[in-house]
Design a protein around this motif. Sequence first.
Motif, PDB file in Angstrom:
ATOM      1  N   GLU A   8       4.218   8.717 -25.914  1.00 20.17           N
ATOM      2  CA  GLU A   8       2.826   8.836 -25.459  1.00 20.17           C
ATOM      3  C   GLU A   8       2.091   9.929 -26.218  1.00 20.17           C
ATOM      4  O   GLU A   8       0.922   9.771 -26.582  1.00 20.17           O
ATOM      5  N   ALA A  11       1.307   8.665 -29.680  1.00 19.11           N
ATOM      6  CA  ALA A  11       0.178   7.726 -29.629  1.00 19.11           C
ATOM      7  C   ALA A  11      -1.143   8.481 -29.509  1.00 19.11           C
ATOM      8  O   ALA A  11      -2.129   8.133 -30.172  1.00 19.11           O
ATOM      9  N   GLN A  12      -1.173   9.523 -28.681  1.00 24.10           N
ATOM     10  CA  GLN A  12      -2.390  10.328 -28.510  1.00 24.10           C
ATOM     11  C   GLN A  12      -2.794  10.995 -29.831  1.00 24.10           C
ATOM     12  O   GLN A  12      -3.967  11.136 -30.133  1.00 24.10           O
ATOM     13  N   ASN A  14      -1.932   9.885 -32.855  1.00 23.87           N
ATOM     14  CA  ASN A  14      -1.902   8.902 -33.946  1.00 23.87           C
ATOM     15  C   ASN A  14      -0.825   9.247 -34.978  1.00 23.87           C
ATOM     16  O   ASN A  14      -1.055   9.153 -36.181  1.00 23.87           O
ATOM     17  N   THR A  16       2.785   8.244 -36.477  1.00 23.57           N
ATOM     18  CA  THR A  16       3.675   7.078 -36.506  1.00 23.57           C
ATOM     19  C   THR A  16       5.049   7.388 -37.081  1.00 23.57           C
ATOM     20  O   THR A  16       5.977   6.615 -36.900  1.00 23.57           O
TER      21      THR A  16
END
Length: 187
Positions: A8, A11-12, A14, A16
Amino acid sequence: MALLTLAEAKAQLNITDTANDTELQAYVDGVTAAIEAHVGPVENRTVTEKHDLSRCGVRQLVLRQTPAVSLTSVSPVLSGGTTYTVASLDLDGPTGVVCRLDGGRLYGPLRVVYVAGRGTVAPTINLAARIMVQHLWRTQYGASRGLAAVGGGDDYSVTEPVGGWGYAIPNRVLELLEPYKLGPAVL
């Protein structure tokens, strides 16, 4: 149950790749204590407390960590004291108030074992944790990414105000946590 997972947080932000996973995990782990200081335990945990009660007994005792999910046991600290079955007690989880269902008094000192936490992480608390990690992660960039010019008025500013220490919890996180904020307590 985790307040926030590494996935999470990535994802917050960005992110990868896995190059910064170890460092980012430290940020993920670190936000829990700061958020729980405002809203009480989020992640469920077992708590053991000793409560010294009046010789005359009390109608209710108040747990020190709220919200509380469930009572595990209420037993005497001293031998020969009264043991209370969990089934004979009422727990008001949000306030942590414990009282006997029959209206009688509780006599102690008592050792109370219970689970404190929320059972599940509210989406708003999870979002607050994501934003806080994002805010703290920005300290990695400093002047090399052009953020030195960001003024102190921005909620995400990581520059320290003149003569001050800056802050770790941005206002937007505090606003998200407001509905879950603990009330004042007397211990």
